[in-house]
Scaffold this motif. Sequence first.
Motif, PDB file in Angstrom:
ATOM      1  N   VAL A 112       0.844  -1.202   0.000  1.00  0.00           N
ATOM      2  CA  VAL A 112       0.000   0.000   0.000  1.00  0.00           C
ATOM      3  C   VAL A 112       0.879   1.251   0.000  1.00  0.00           C
ATOM      4  O   VAL A 112       0.585   2.226  -0.709  1.00  0.00           O
ATOM      5  N   PHE A 113       1.967   1.233   0.747  1.00  0.00           N
ATOM      6  CA  PHE A 113       2.887   2.367   0.763  1.00  0.00           C
ATOM      7  C   PHE A 113       3.474   2.611  -0.631  1.00  0.00           C
ATOM      8  O   PHE A 113       3.564   3.754  -1.088  1.00  0.00           O
ATOM      9  N   VAL A 114       3.873   1.536  -1.311  1.00  0.00           N
ATOM     10  CA  VAL A 114       4.443   1.666  -2.657  1.00  0.00           C
ATOM     11  C   VAL A 114       3.394   2.215  -3.624  1.00  0.00           C
ATOM     12  O   VAL A 114       3.684   3.103  -4.429  1.00  0.00           O
ATOM     13  N   PHE A 115       2.158   1.715  -3.544  1.00  0.00           N
ATOM     14  CA  PHE A 115       1.085   2.229  -4.407  1.00  0.00           C
ATOM     15  C   PHE A 115       0.847   3.717  -4.154  1.00  0.00           C
ATOM     16  O   PHE A 115       0.695   4.499  -5.092  1.00  0.00           O
ATOM     17  N   ASP A 116       0.801   4.102  -2.887  1.00  0.00           N
ATOM     18  CA  ASP A 116       0.582   5.513  -2.555  1.00  0.00           C
ATOM     19  C   ASP A 116       1.752   6.382  -3.018  1.00  0.00           C
ATOM     20  O   ASP A 116       1.557   7.506  -3.471  1.00  0.00           O
ATOM     21  N   LEU A 117       2.960   5.849  -2.916  1.00  0.00           N
ATOM     22  CA  LEU A 117       4.137   6.580  -3.379  1.00  0.00           C
ATOM     23  C   LEU A 117       4.097   6.772  -4.895  1.00  0.00           C
ATOM     24  O   LEU A 117       4.399   7.867  -5.396  1.00  0.00           O
ATOM     25  N   ILE A 118       3.686   5.742  -5.628  1.00  0.00           N
ATOM     26  CA  ILE A 118       3.553   5.854  -7.087  1.00  0.00           C
ATOM     27  C   ILE A 118       2.468   6.870  -7.447  1.00  0.00           C
ATOM     28  O   ILE A 118       2.655   7.715  -8.327  1.00  0.00           O
ATOM     29  N   ALA A 119       1.325   6.793  -6.755  1.00  0.00           N
ATOM     30  CA  ALA A 119       0.232   7.744  -7.018  1.00  0.00           C
ATOM     31  C   ALA A 119       0.680   9.173  -6.731  1.00  0.00           C
ATOM     32  O   ALA A 119       0.370  10.101  -7.489  1.00  0.00           O
ATOM     33  N   PHE A 120       1.428   9.363  -5.654  1.00  0.00           N
ATOM     34  CA  PHE A 120       1.937  10.691  -5.312  1.00  0.00           C
ATOM     35  C   PHE A 120       2.890  11.195  -6.398  1.00  0.00           C
ATOM     36  O   PHE A 120       2.795  12.346  -6.836  1.00  0.00           O
ATOM     37  N   GLY A 121       3.793  10.339  -6.837  1.00  0.00           N
ATOM     38  CA  GLY A 121       4.745  10.723  -7.885  1.00  0.00           C
ATOM     39  C   GLY A 121       4.049  11.096  -9.179  1.00  0.00           C
ATOM     40  O   GLY A 121       4.417  12.073  -9.841  1.00  0.00           O
ATOM     41  N   LEU A 122       3.027  10.336  -9.549  1.00  0.00           N
ATOM     42  CA  LEU A 122       2.272  10.650 -10.772  1.00  0.00           C
ATOM     43  C   LEU A 122       1.533  11.979 -10.641  1.00  0.00           C
ATOM     44  O   LEU A 122       1.462  12.761 -11.596  1.00  0.00           O
ATOM     45  N   ALA A 123       0.966  12.248  -9.457  1.00  0.00           N
ATOM     46  CA  ALA A 123       0.244  13.510  -9.254  1.00  0.00           C
ATOM     47  C   ALA A 123       1.196  14.706  -9.297  1.00  0.00           C
ATOM     48  O   ALA A 123       0.867  15.741  -9.877  1.00  0.00           O
ATOM     49  N   VAL A 124       2.369  14.560  -8.700  1.00  0.00           N
ATOM     50  CA  VAL A 124       3.350  15.650  -8.740  1.00  0.00           C
ATOM     51  C   VAL A 124       3.824  15.870 -10.178  1.00  0.00           C
ATOM     52  O   VAL A 124       3.973  17.016 -10.633  1.00  0.00           O
ATOM     53  N   ALA A 125       4.057  14.774 -10.904  1.00  0.00           N
ATOM     54  CA  ALA A 125       4.462  14.900 -12.308  1.00  0.00           C
ATOM     55  C   ALA A 125       3.362  15.567 -13.133  1.00  0.00           C
ATOM     56  O   ALA A 125       3.649  16.381 -14.018  1.00  0.00           O
ATOM     57  N   ALA A 126       2.105  15.241 -12.846  1.00  0.00           N
ATOM     58  CA  ALA A 126       0.986  15.874 -13.555  1.00  0.00           C
ATOM     59  C   ALA A 126       0.945  17.371 -13.266  1.00  0.00           C
ATOM     60  O   ALA A 126       0.670  18.177 -14.161  1.00  0.00           O
ATOM     61  N   GLU A 127       1.226  17.749 -12.027  1.00  0.00           N
ATOM     62  CA  GLU A 127       1.244  19.170 -11.675  1.00  0.00           C
ATOM     63  C   GLU A 127       2.356  19.898 -12.440  1.00  0.00           C
ATOM     64  O   GLU A 127       2.163  21.028 -12.898  1.00  0.00           O
ATOM     65  N   GLN A 128       3.482  19.258 -12.591  1.00  0.00           N
ATOM     66  CA  GLN A 128       4.607  19.875 -13.288  1.00  0.00           C
ATOM     67  C   GLN A 128       4.396  19.939 -14.796  1.00  0.00           C
ATOM     68  O   GLN A 128       4.976  20.787 -15.464  1.00  0.00           O
ATOM     69  N   ARG A 129       3.598  19.039 -15.347  1.00  0.00           N
ATOM     70  CA  ARG A 129       3.427  18.938 -16.798  1.00  0.00           C
ATOM     71  C   ARG A 129       2.041  19.401 -17.273  1.00  0.00           C
ATOM     72  O   ARG A 129       1.561  18.939 -18.298  1.00  0.00           O
ATOM     73  N   ARG A 130       1.420  20.300 -16.512  1.00  0.00           N
ATOM     74  CA  ARG A 130       0.113  20.815 -16.929  1.00  0.00           C
ATOM     75  C   ARG A 130       0.186  21.406 -18.329  1.00  0.00           C
ATOM     76  O   ARG A 130       1.225  21.906 -18.747  1.00  0.00           O
ATOM     77  N   THR A 131      -0.926  21.355 -19.036  1.00  0.00           N
ATOM     78  CA  THR A 131      -0.983  21.899 -20.385  1.00  0.00           C
ATOM     79  C   THR A 131      -0.815  23.411 -20.353  1.00  0.00           C
ATOM     80  O   THR A 131      -1.432  24.105 -19.554  1.00  0.00           O
ATOM     81  N   THR A 132       0.037  23.911 -21.238  1.00  0.00           N
ATOM     82  CA  THR A 132       0.199  25.362 -21.391  1.00  0.00           C
ATOM     83  C   THR A 132      -0.217  25.738 -22.806  1.00  0.00           C
ATOM     84  O   THR A 132      -0.394  24.878 -23.659  1.00  0.00           O
ATOM     85  N   TRP A 133      -0.382  27.019 -23.043  1.00  0.00           N
ATOM     86  CA  TRP A 133      -0.884  27.484 -24.339  1.00  0.00           C
ATOM     87  C   TRP A 133      -0.182  28.771 -24.746  1.00  0.00           C
ATOM     88  O   TRP A 133       0.416  29.454 -23.927  1.00  0.00           O
ATOM     89  N   GLN A 134      -0.317  29.043 -26.024  1.00  0.00           N
ATOM     90  CA  GLN A 134       0.150  30.310 -26.593  1.00  0.00           C
ATOM     91  C   GLN A 134      -0.888  30.774 -27.611  1.00  0.00           C
ATOM     92  O   GLN A 134      -1.583  29.952 -28.208  1.00  0.00           O
ATOM     93  N   ILE A 135      -0.962  32.061 -27.785  1.00  0.00           N
ATOM     94  CA  ILE A 135      -1.874  32.605 -28.792  1.00  0.00           C
ATOM     95  C   ILE A 135      -1.109  32.726 -30.106  1.00  0.00           C
ATOM     96  O   ILE A 135      -0.024  33.284 -30.163  1.00  0.00           O
TER      97      ILE A 135
END
Length: 180
Positions: free
Chosen positions: A10-33
Amino acid sequence: MSSVLLLLLVFVFDLIAFGLAVAAEQRRTTWQISRESRDLSYCVYDKDIATGLGVGSFLVLLASQLLIMVASRCLCCGRALTPSGSRSWAIFLFITTWVFFFIAQVCLLAGSVRNAYHTKYRVYFGNTSPSCRSLRKGVFGAGAAFIVLTGIVSELYYVTLSRAKDFQPPRDPGIRMSSI
């Protein structure tokens, strides 16, 4: 031994989920006009990897929660627990685990859906820029924070529930005689 293995998994699963969420925060979609001409502009979005990372985090956290609930029989199945402090803490931690889990899942799912949304229209004839919408900063970060809280509380819940199941109340010897 199996409970230690379960807690580690369970700790490993939670650690993986945390890592994926942090990576998602860092890789949010950006845009340009982008402007094709003086009178035509539209939004150009970059790669959309954060949506997949957020959904992956959602699924791994779901697997972690299901694993801990199946192993503990979700507190509602199985034999009744004897009244004790451990039982009270187990009930409190059970409710808290589900509240934190629900908040984490909502943040991850809403962040993934909102990150995948891209405006598709163009602006003709005007000096106004198109309204390029993107995910607000911190949604996946909030999900990551609640993943950590869910992981801590769910493991405490499992340990406390195990202690409550093993609790043996002291035996009452029955009628006592006293000297007057």
